[in-house]
Design an enzyme around this catalytic site. Structure first.
Site, PDB file in Angstrom:
ATOM      1  N   LYS A  33      26.236 -12.587 -12.583  1.00 37.55           N
ATOM      2  CA  LYS A  33      24.931 -12.413 -11.928  1.00 37.55           C
ATOM      3  C   LYS A  33      25.137 -12.291 -10.422  1.00 37.55           C
ATOM      4  O   LYS A  33      25.780 -13.139  -9.804  1.00 37.55           O
ATOM      5  CB  LYS A  33      24.019 -13.609 -12.226  1.00 37.55           C
ATOM      6  CG  LYS A  33      22.655 -13.498 -11.538  1.00 37.55           C
ATOM      7  CD  LYS A  33      21.690 -14.564 -12.036  1.00 37.55           C
ATOM      8  CE  LYS A  33      21.711 -15.838 -11.240  1.00 37.55           C
ATOM      9  NZ  LYS A  33      21.191 -15.724  -9.869  1.00 37.55           N
ATOM     10  N   ASP A  65       6.782  -5.420  -5.556  1.00 39.24           N
ATOM     11  CA  ASP A  65       6.233  -4.548  -4.521  1.00 39.24           C
ATOM     12  C   ASP A  65       5.273  -3.587  -5.217  1.00 39.24           C
ATOM     13  O   ASP A  65       4.979  -3.773  -6.402  1.00 39.24           O
ATOM     14  CB  ASP A  65       7.404  -3.806  -3.827  1.00 39.24           C
ATOM     15  CG  ASP A  65       7.087  -3.434  -2.382  1.00 39.24           C
ATOM     16  OD1 ASP A  65       5.980  -2.908  -2.127  1.00 39.24           O
ATOM     17  OD2 ASP A  65       7.950  -3.664  -1.514  1.00 39.24           O
ATOM     18  N   THR A 119      10.471 -21.573 -10.878  1.00 36.61           N
ATOM     19  CA  THR A 119      10.491 -22.978 -11.312  1.00 36.61           C
ATOM     20  C   THR A 119      10.305 -23.934 -10.138  1.00 36.61           C
ATOM     21  O   THR A 119      10.084 -25.120 -10.332  1.00 36.61           O
ATOM     22  CB  THR A 119      11.789 -23.317 -12.074  1.00 36.61           C
ATOM     23  OG1 THR A 119      12.878 -22.777 -11.342  1.00 36.61           O
ATOM     24  CG2 THR A 119      11.768 -22.746 -13.469  1.00 36.61           C
ATOM     25  N   ARG A 210      27.494 -23.366 -10.878  1.00 39.44           N
ATOM     26  CA  ARG A 210      28.493 -24.343 -10.442  1.00 39.44           C
ATOM     27  C   ARG A 210      29.377 -24.955 -11.523  1.00 39.44           C
ATOM     28  O   ARG A 210      30.565 -25.177 -11.259  1.00 39.44           O
ATOM     29  CB  ARG A 210      27.802 -25.421  -9.595  1.00 39.44           C
ATOM     30  CG  ARG A 210      27.398 -24.857  -8.233  1.00 39.44           C
ATOM     31  CD  ARG A 210      26.314 -25.658  -7.568  1.00 39.44           C
ATOM     32  NE  ARG A 210      25.038 -25.511  -8.253  1.00 39.44           N
ATOM     33  CZ  ARG A 210      23.910 -26.095  -7.863  1.00 39.44           C
ATOM     34  NH1 ARG A 210      23.905 -26.877  -6.803  1.00 39.44           N
ATOM     35  NH2 ARG A 210      22.791 -25.898  -8.523  1.00 39.44           N
TER      36      ARG A 210
HETATM   37  O1  C5P Z   1      24.895 -23.521 -10.092  1.00 40.06           O
HETATM   38  P1  C5P Z   1      23.779 -23.380 -11.073  1.00 40.06           P
HETATM   39  O2  C5P Z   1      24.246 -23.376 -12.516  1.00 40.06           O
HETATM   40  O3  C5P Z   1      22.656 -24.350 -10.816  1.00 40.06           O
HETATM   41  O4  C5P Z   1      23.216 -21.910 -10.788  1.00 40.06           O
HETATM   42  C1  C5P Z   1      22.098 -21.410 -11.469  1.00 40.06           C
HETATM   43  C2  C5P Z   1      21.770 -20.011 -11.032  1.00 40.06           C
HETATM   44  O5  C5P Z   1      20.550 -19.632 -11.637  1.00 40.06           O
HETATM   45  C3  C5P Z   1      21.573 -19.830  -9.523  1.00 40.06           C
HETATM   46  O6  C5P Z   1      21.980 -18.499  -9.205  1.00 40.06           O
HETATM   47  C4  C5P Z   1      20.097 -20.004  -9.347  1.00 40.06           C
HETATM   48  O7  C5P Z   1      19.589 -19.295  -8.253  1.00 40.06           O
HETATM   49  C5  C5P Z   1      19.556 -19.372 -10.640  1.00 40.06           C
HETATM   50  N1  C5P Z   1      18.237 -19.863 -11.045  1.00 40.06           N
HETATM   51  C6  C5P Z   1      17.969 -21.209 -11.262  1.00 40.06           C
HETATM   52  N2  C5P Z   1      16.731 -21.619 -11.644  1.00 40.06           N
HETATM   53  C7  C5P Z   1      15.770 -20.726 -11.792  1.00 40.06           C
HETATM   54  C8  C5P Z   1      15.987 -19.383 -11.580  1.00 40.06           C
HETATM   55  C9  C5P Z   1      17.265 -18.974 -11.210  1.00 40.06           C
HETATM   56  O8  C5P Z   1      18.848 -22.048 -11.128  1.00 40.06           O
HETATM   57  N3  C5P Z   1      14.607 -21.138 -12.200  1.00 40.06           N
END
Ligand code: C5P
Length: 232
Positions: A33, A65, A119, A210
């Protein structure tokens, strides 16, 4: 493994940092992603490079947009060869339909999904911007609108996935972030699910950052999550 369920979030500030991780991963085992930070710093050429390396790329730019502008952006993304991209469902019927039509500009069109309610927004934040009802109701309504406009699915939290799977049926894609393997640190994610819980509740793809990117051995961390979701 023809269609990996795990999408690794490349949350990096530069192409060089991201590429270091990418070189340790395997396109047969995960998708990638690319979000706003990396896209703004590394650009479309970097995305095209990931596609050339054989990765399925989810371009997470959440377009919102006027229909004409979003359609043009979706067309440009489709031509980069991305596997999946997203728009904001709050852009409404005309914008969603224009986006859906635009991705048809390439022979193998990318998957098009929508973000419903961020969220980070609670019920009171929605009231403040004039949206009635609870966040959960808005999520359901916007997922229904997205499906009606021909989109393939939505991004949703682990908390929403079971209800949306019931409401939207088996073929609607549910892409779920906030995933933490049973033993992992939650970091700043408040509502997390294990990979297994998310898949059992009906998630189609898991976005994992992460727990993989910060692991000493990212490929081993990926393999452990894979094992967890294959164990039914
Ligand atoms: O590191 P982690 O597993 O928390 O990363 C989750 C990814 O998903 C990040 O790129 C974050 O921006 C994205 N994301 C999220 N929660 C959401 C929408 C997107 O954590 N509701």
């Amino acid at each position: 493994m023809s269609d990996p369920r795990i999408i690794v979030a490349l949350d990096y500030a530069s192409a060089a940092e991201a590429q270091q991780l990418v070189a340790r991963l395997d396109p047969a085992r995960c998708k990638l992603k690319v979000g706003k930070e990396l896209f703004v710093s590394a650009g479309p050429a970097f995305v095209a490079g990931l596609v050339d390396q054989g990765y399925g790329v989810f371009l997470d730019l959440k377009f919102h947009d006027i229909p004409n502008t979003v359609a043009a952006a979706c067309r440009a993304a489709a031509k980069l060869g991305v596997w999946m991209l997203n728009v904001h469902a709050l852009g409404g019927h005309a914008m969603l339909s224009a986006a859906r039509e635009a991705v048809e500009c390439v022979p193998a069109r990318p998957i098009l999904i929508a973000v419903t309610v961020l969220t980070s927004m609670q019920d009171e934040d929605l009231a403040e911007v004039g949206m009635m009802g609870t966040a959960q109701e808005a999520v359901s309504r916007l997922a229904q609108l997205s499906q009606r406009c021909g989109l393939d699915g939505v991004v949703c939290s682990a908390r929403e996935v079971a209800q949306l799977r019931r409401e939207r049926g088996a073929s609607f894609l549910l892409v779920t972030p906030g995933i933490r393997p049973a033993q992992a640190a939650t970091g700043d994610q408040a509502r997390v699910a294990t990979p297994r819980e998310a898949i059992q509740n009906g998630a189609s793809y898991l976005v994992v950052g992460r727990p993989i990117t910060q692991a000493p051995d990212p490929l081993a961390a990926l393999a452990a999550i894979q094992r967890e979701i294959e164990f039914k």
